[in-house]
Design an enzyme around this catalytic site. Structure first.
Site, PDB file in Angstrom:
ATOM      1  N   GLU A  89       0.843  -1.188   0.000  1.00  0.00           N
ATOM      2  CA  GLU A  89       0.000   0.000   0.000  1.00  0.00           C
ATOM      3  C   GLU A  89       0.882   1.243   0.000  1.00  0.00           C
ATOM      4  OE1 GLU A  89      -3.955  -1.433   2.359  1.00  0.00           O
ATOM      5  OE2 GLU A  89      -2.277  -0.863   3.605  1.00  0.00           O
ATOM      6  N   CYS A 102       3.570   8.604   0.426  1.00  0.00           N
ATOM      7  CA  CYS A 102       4.247   7.750   1.394  1.00  0.00           C
ATOM      8  C   CYS A 102       4.474   6.402   0.715  1.00  0.00           C
ATOM      9  CB  CYS A 102       3.354   7.621   2.637  1.00  0.00           C
ATOM     10  SG  CYS A 102       4.080   6.605   3.921  1.00  0.00           S
ATOM     11  N   CYS A 109       7.591  -6.273   6.861  1.00  0.00           N
ATOM     12  CA  CYS A 109       8.777  -5.690   7.497  1.00  0.00           C
ATOM     13  C   CYS A 109       9.300  -6.684   8.524  1.00  0.00           C
ATOM     14  CB  CYS A 109       8.398  -4.377   8.186  1.00  0.00           C
ATOM     15  SG  CYS A 109       9.839  -3.480   8.826  1.00  0.00           S
ATOM     16  N   CYS A 113       8.916  -3.679  15.201  1.00  0.00           N
ATOM     17  CA  CYS A 113       8.486  -2.643  16.162  1.00  0.00           C
ATOM     18  C   CYS A 113       7.092  -3.008  16.701  1.00  0.00           C
ATOM     19  CB  CYS A 113       8.459  -1.268  15.496  1.00  0.00           C
ATOM     20  SG  CYS A 113      10.074  -0.765  14.874  1.00  0.00           S
ATOM     21  N   CYS A 116       3.718  -1.238  15.378  1.00  0.00           N
ATOM     22  CA  CYS A 116       3.567  -0.982  13.937  1.00  0.00           C
ATOM     23  C   CYS A 116       2.867  -2.137  13.225  1.00  0.00           C
ATOM     24  CB  CYS A 116       4.943  -0.745  13.315  1.00  0.00           C
ATOM     25  SG  CYS A 116       4.876  -0.450  11.547  1.00  0.00           S
ATOM     26  N   GLY A 156       7.865  -1.430   5.387  1.00  0.00           N
ATOM     27  CA  GLY A 156       9.251  -1.844   5.171  1.00  0.00           C
ATOM     28  C   GLY A 156      10.270  -0.901   5.774  1.00  0.00           C
ATOM     29  N   GLU A 157      11.508  -1.382   5.819  1.00  0.00           N
ATOM     30  CA  GLU A 157      12.620  -0.591   6.349  1.00  0.00           C
ATOM     31  C   GLU A 157      13.528  -0.235   5.161  1.00  0.00           C
ATOM     32  OE1 GLU A 157      13.887   0.987   9.046  1.00  0.00           O
ATOM     33  OE2 GLU A 157      15.644   1.305   7.784  1.00  0.00           O
ATOM     34  N   SER A 188      13.034   7.369   6.130  1.00  0.00           N
ATOM     35  CA  SER A 188      12.865   7.089   7.554  1.00  0.00           C
ATOM     36  C   SER A 188      13.441   5.722   7.904  1.00  0.00           C
ATOM     37  CB  SER A 188      11.374   7.127   7.879  1.00  0.00           C
ATOM     38  OG  SER A 188      11.155   6.908   9.247  1.00  0.00           O
ATOM     39  N   SER A 211      13.500   6.934  13.557  1.00  0.00           N
ATOM     40  CA  SER A 211      12.410   6.562  14.461  1.00  0.00           C
ATOM     41  C   SER A 211      13.010   6.258  15.816  1.00  0.00           C
ATOM     42  CB  SER A 211      11.678   5.339  13.906  1.00  0.00           C
ATOM     43  OG  SER A 211      11.179   5.643  12.632  1.00  0.00           O
ATOM     44  N   LEU A 212      12.892   7.206  16.726  1.00  0.00           N
ATOM     45  CA  LEU A 212      13.553   7.062  18.019  1.00  0.00           C
ATOM     46  C   LEU A 212      12.598   6.455  19.048  1.00  0.00           C
ATOM     47  CD1 LEU A 212      16.339   7.625  19.192  1.00  0.00           C
ATOM     48  CD2 LEU A 212      15.534   9.866  19.914  1.00  0.00           C
ATOM     49  N   HIS A 213      11.491   7.117  19.259  1.00  0.00           N
ATOM     50  CA  HIS A 213      10.382   6.592  20.068  1.00  0.00           C
ATOM     51  C   HIS A 213      10.677   6.316  21.542  1.00  0.00           C
ATOM     52  CE1 HIS A 213       8.469   6.452  16.251  1.00  0.00           C
ATOM     53  NE2 HIS A 213       8.887   5.261  15.876  1.00  0.00           N
ATOM     54  N   ASN A 287      -0.851   5.753  16.405  1.00  0.00           N
ATOM     55  CA  ASN A 287      -2.114   5.371  15.777  1.00  0.00           C
ATOM     56  C   ASN A 287      -2.472   3.971  16.229  1.00  0.00           C
ATOM     57  OD1 ASN A 287      -2.603   7.718  14.062  1.00  0.00           O
ATOM     58  ND2 ASN A 287      -0.667   7.104  13.121  1.00  0.00           N
ATOM     59  N   CYS A 330       0.344   6.858   9.832  1.00  0.00           N
ATOM     60  CA  CYS A 330       1.665   6.250  10.071  1.00  0.00           C
ATOM     61  C   CYS A 330       1.551   4.909  10.767  1.00  0.00           C
ATOM     62  CB  CYS A 330       2.515   7.121  10.983  1.00  0.00           C
ATOM     63  SG  CYS A 330       2.748   8.745  10.375  1.00  0.00           S
TER      64      CYS A 330
HETATM   65  N1  SAH Z   1      10.917   1.371   8.807  1.00  0.00           N
HETATM   66  C1  SAH Z   1      10.996   2.783   8.778  1.00  0.00           C
HETATM   67  C2  SAH Z   1       9.904   3.486   7.987  1.00  0.00           C
HETATM   68  C3  SAH Z   1       8.496   2.995   8.118  1.00  0.00           C
HETATM   69  S1  SAH Z   1       7.397   3.553   9.331  1.00  0.00           S
HETATM   70  C4  SAH Z   1      11.067   3.343  10.185  1.00  0.00           C
HETATM   71  O1  SAH Z   1      10.941   2.567  11.113  1.00  0.00           O
HETATM   72  O2  SAH Z   1      11.302   4.527  10.340  1.00  0.00           O
HETATM   73  C5  SAH Z   1       7.288   5.300   9.362  1.00  0.00           C
HETATM   74  C6  SAH Z   1       7.130   5.843  10.766  1.00  0.00           C
HETATM   75  O3  SAH Z   1       5.876   5.471  11.370  1.00  0.00           O
HETATM   76  C7  SAH Z   1       8.194   5.333  11.723  1.00  0.00           C
HETATM   77  O4  SAH Z   1       8.641   6.397  12.509  1.00  0.00           O
HETATM   78  C8  SAH Z   1       7.432   4.337  12.572  1.00  0.00           C
HETATM   79  O5  SAH Z   1       8.062   4.065  13.788  1.00  0.00           O
HETATM   80  C9  SAH Z   1       6.104   5.031  12.712  1.00  0.00           C
HETATM   81  N2  SAH Z   1       5.023   4.175  13.181  1.00  0.00           N
HETATM   82  C10 SAH Z   1       4.888   2.850  13.038  1.00  0.00           C
HETATM   83  N3  SAH Z   1       3.737   2.428  13.590  1.00  0.00           N
HETATM   84  C11 SAH Z   1       3.127   3.524  14.081  1.00  0.00           C
HETATM   85  C12 SAH Z   1       1.895   3.726  14.748  1.00  0.00           C
HETATM   86  N4  SAH Z   1       1.066   2.725  14.996  1.00  0.00           N
HETATM   87  N5  SAH Z   1       1.590   4.991  15.097  1.00  0.00           N
HETATM   88  C13 SAH Z   1       2.415   6.024  14.811  1.00  0.00           C
HETATM   89  N6  SAH Z   1       3.571   5.890  14.173  1.00  0.00           N
HETATM   90  C14 SAH Z   1       3.928   4.643  13.815  1.00  0.00           C
END
Ligand code: SAH
Length: 342
Positions: A89, A102, A109, A113, A116, A156-157, A188, A211-213, A287, A330
């Protein structure tokens, strides 16, 4: 290599090897990348015999549109089928400055995470450069408007598919083709340190998002398995080096998970980690993904967290939510059960 993934020089070389006249290479390249035509039968200035030869020797490996959903805010999610039956998608977003896409870089993937959706169906395969380009070409056709920005933030990454993604970026920015501006591309990553180093050597003017989180290893280990390979100190070291070598500001993504990484203490710890760095923090209330235990932080929490960062001199913004009513926000992209079952 498939023809859609070839540079102009590679395509010319391949045609020469097959004794196809030199000027045909330019014509075919322009059909593919300037007019974004993914069907030889639409390349009307090519003789029928040549079209038949090309179909046989150089099949065009691209996505095909399988479905489309439009959200109330105008965000469009495209479902594409790849040759071989995989699905991906991508999402078309409308901003004041134009359309942004996007893009997915892999089917599924493997980064795992915890919050995700792309993790859920597991990893299937990497996309070719041509398949990624076709995501843009088809989305542009669908919207009837130029796509001026892309974010590699779909499924994907991107840095796990390094070579294909680099090839994709150089084709998408080729002035003989789509001619996207490198500055309008964001890549990203969840934090693959050796690949960030490789990217740094290329000195590209794109925006790197990381993506630090989480502000520390304890929390990051819980939600992002990649952190056990590349702990936060290593990741931030390479990020610092990246900003010094490229003079480009890094954008840190921070999904706010209620009760997990959104306390005042987390904000203070994050601020002290990032102090002095050329960076920006993008806060995204997570999300909701069905089956996932994580809930988004409340607006008050997000506000407080942002204030703490800003008071410490860290630039932070809260990301606007787009396409949430069609699961296009996202982290929500994934193959639906129906398609996976096929
Ligand atoms: N693999 C890459 C790019 C894909 S995801 C990465 O990890 O950066 C793009 C962004 O969406 C990343 O920052 C990811 O951590 C974030 N993301 C994934 N699931 C999410 C969710 N449920 N809510 C908000 N952001 C999310």
């Amino acid at each position: 290599m498939d023809i859609l993934s070839m540079t102009f020089e590679e395509l010319s070389e391949a045609f020469a090897q097959n004794s196809i006249q030199t000027f045909r290479a330019k014509q075919v390249w322009e059909w593919l990348h300037k007019h974004q035509t993914l069907d030889y039968d639409e390349m009307l200035n090519l003789p029928k015999t040549l079209r038949a030869e090309l179909k046989e020797k150089f099949p065009i490996i691209a996505c095909a549109v399988k479905g489309k959903q439009t959200a109330s805010d105008g965000t469009v999610k495209m479902l594409y089928e790849m040759q071989g039956g995989d699905y991906v998608e991508c999402v078309i977003m409308k901003y004041k400055y134009g359309l942004s896409l996007c893009v997915s870089t892999e089917v599924g993937c493997k980064m795992g995470c915890a919050f995700c959706a792309s993790t859920i169906g597991g990893f299937k395969r990497r996309l070719t450069a041509g398949e990624m380009l076709s995501e843009i070409y088809l989305a542009q056709k669908e919207s009837g408007e130029r796509i001026s920005h892309i974010v590699l933030m779909g499924m994907g990454e991107p840095l796990d598919n390094f070579d294909n993604v680099m090839r994709f970026i150089s084709l998408a920015t080729d002035e003989k083709g789509l001619n996207l501006s490198m500055r309008n591309i964001s890549l990203s990553t969840c934090g693959l340190v050796p690949e960030i180093e490789k990217l740094m050597q290329k000195h590209l003017q794109l925006t790197l998002s990381v993506s630090l989180h989480a502000p520390n290893n304890e929390i990051r280990n819980r939600i992002m398995p990649v952190n056990s390979r590349y702990p936060i100190e290593k990741l931030l070291d390479v990020c610092r080096e990246y900003t010094l070598k490229t003079s480009r500001r890094i954008s840190f993504e921070y999904s706010m998970l209620s009760g997990v990484n959104d306390s005042d203490e987390c904000a203070r710890e994050l601020a002290s980690r990032l102090r002095g760095m050329l960076c920006h923090v993008n806060l995204i209330p997570v999300n909701e993904v069905s089956g996932s235990p994580f809930r988004p932080s409340s607006p008050e929490r997000v506000k407080k967290f942002t204030e703490i960062l800003e008071k410490s001199g860290i630039n932070a913004t809260v990301r606007r939510k787009l396409g949430s009513d069609i699961d296009a926000s996202c982290g929500q992209l994934r193959l639906r059960q129906k398609e996976r079952g096929k």
